[in-house]
Design a protein around this motif. Sequence first.
Motif, PDB file in Angstrom:
ATOM      1  N   LEU A 177      36.193  14.646  27.948  1.00 31.30           N
ATOM      2  CA  LEU A 177      37.313  13.725  27.677  1.00 31.30           C
ATOM      3  C   LEU A 177      37.284  12.570  28.486  1.00 31.30           C
TER       4      LEU A 177
ATOM      5  N   CYS B  18      40.446  11.988  21.691  1.00 29.72           N
ATOM      6  CA  CYS B  18      40.981  13.380  21.893  1.00 29.72           C
ATOM      7  C   CYS B  18      40.514  14.016  20.525  1.00 29.72           C
TER       8      CYS B  18
ATOM      9  N   THR C 224      45.500  19.024  22.939  1.00 25.71           N
ATOM     10  CA  THR C 224      45.231  17.751  22.604  1.00 25.71           C
ATOM     11  C   THR C 224      46.046  16.623  22.777  1.00 25.71           C
TER      12      THR C 224
ATOM     13  N   PHE D 131      46.067  15.984  26.516  1.00 28.78           N
ATOM     14  CA  PHE D 131      44.717  15.283  26.936  1.00 28.78           C
ATOM     15  C   PHE D 131      44.816  13.576  26.217  1.00 28.78           C
ATOM     16  N   ASN D 132      45.819  13.487  25.152  1.00 26.38           N
ATOM     17  CA  ASN D 132      46.101  12.096  24.979  1.00 26.38           C
ATOM     18  C   ASN D 132      46.690  11.285  26.225  1.00 26.38           C
TER      19      ASN D 132
ATOM     20  N   ALA E 278      43.682  10.582  28.201  1.00 29.89           N
ATOM     21  CA  ALA E 278      43.185   9.544  27.409  1.00 29.89           C
ATOM     22  C   ALA E 278      43.518   8.066  27.698  1.00 29.89           C
TER      23      ALA E 278
ATOM     24  N   THR F 259      48.084  12.850  17.289  1.00 34.10           N
ATOM     25  CA  THR F 259      47.164  13.709  17.963  1.00 34.10           C
ATOM     26  C   THR F 259      47.652  14.867  17.734  1.00 34.10           C
TER      27      THR F 259
END
Lengths: 264, 261
Positions: free
Chosen positions: A56, A102, A153, A156-157, A160, A202
């Motif tokens: 990622l 993501c 997810t 992780f956004n 990101a 996401t």
Amino acid sequence: MVPVTGGPLTALPGTVGAMGVLLLRTTRAIVRTPLAFGPELVSQIAFAMRVGWMPLVLAAVAMSYGPAGIQAAGFLNLVGAIDRMGGLFSITVIREFAPLVCAIVMAGVAGTAMCADLGARKIREELDALSVLGVDPVTNLVVPRFLALIVVTMIFNVYALIFGTLAGLLVAVVNGSSAGVFFHSYFDNAATLEVLASFVKTAIFGGIIAIVCCYKGLTAEGGAAGVGRAVNQAVVLTFLAIGLVDYAFTQALLALSPELSATR
Amino acid sequence: MTTVRDGLERLGEILDFAWKVISRVLSGRVLAFAGESIRQAGILISGSVGVIILLVFALGLQCGIQGAYGTQSIGAPSIAGAFTAVCNLREVTPYAFGYMMAAKVGTGIVAELGAMRISDEIDALEVMGFDAITYLGATRLLGYMIVLPFVFIVAIGVGFLGSYVAVVWQFGRVSSAAYLEIFWVFQTPLDMVFSLVKGMSMSAFVILVGCYFGYNASGGPVGVGTATARSMAVNIVGIHAIGLLSTQLFWGSDPRSPVGG
């Protein structure tokens, strides 16, 4: 879960329908007691984060530094507007690249691993054994993975966004702008609705990845190539679904909220 | 530290295997199985091109609406073509192509070769005196690399079409001719060549990684599934690394835009 038979095109409507059924059963099992998926949920979240963090970070930096950074910085330098770099980044990264990165990473890394895991249990007949014991595979296996992928997810956004913005800052500084100018323009153009939409997107991606990969895992057929074939089909379907949903979602968002298209 | 060392060891093994496959193509040993190469190319065309094109089209639409809304926000919807030309040709089509190559072709190779490995078919080939790496790996690499440049050019065209549909038909703030004029001004044949090199590097990486994981699969049908999943993770990392490096190399020092002097 009974696999849908037929060629790739003739089986598609049936497959999509069966995935819809799995989604319904999963959402119903989430709210229905007993809520027995706690420990499995925690272990799936830990698993997804462990396998996904390194791809990622790399993907987020690469996507922001290359497509959004170098191409845009080159153009903006030509027209003498490198100070607008931050505003451009707050739009491209939040709206587009962070959710897409993501989704691609979670589908390619965590989704495939979950599909392989469920497929392995299916062809070793562990799922049948569970059913015989009265343990529902949807409640105990699909629900924790569904929730875990949505949660991870979305988490992780955040990363990101952070790493995408840092990559943009790096490009801006390399091209002779400064961090202060970059962040001034960045926060001028950042909109709360944009960030909210990014997280909703996401979450939808995470749900799609989980349902497609779990469905393909649960319906893996025996034979030497069975599980590998299931993973292959799962990742193809996930990527296609991500591409199409991304288009529909972004179009709906931009058309419904014209204020997002204003430059500040 | 052990994970770092394992990762480096794995990388070394992949490079070693990749060189074995590449050297068998370059030395011409693969030509003994030219028919198999052509058969693999045919399987690629009939089986995988459709989904690759579909994803490229979806992301081309995406480029189109971003360009349309983005340029409208600065009051110049007629220059949407400048955005979509750069977006499609240089970045999004190669990435979409790489993603779908990894998803469809890369994992497909792992599933196929892995199944052959665990049912001892690869050992049987070697017992019969076939060089398995040549017959299974090099033929695929050669066959795919013959076809893929053409597939990539078709994909570029489909991406262009997606953006055109989104900007001109769907968004409708710019006429077809005005859109296309700006669109074609913002690209040159050399950009196309750069983009092709980028897409082909990603594809070659995906094919070689797929061959490695399939050829070295172990642990029964479950092992094939695990190897397929692992290959996808390696591909995700590799595609982004190649994309980043080639963008920096091709467009990092010269934006190649028809603006200014």
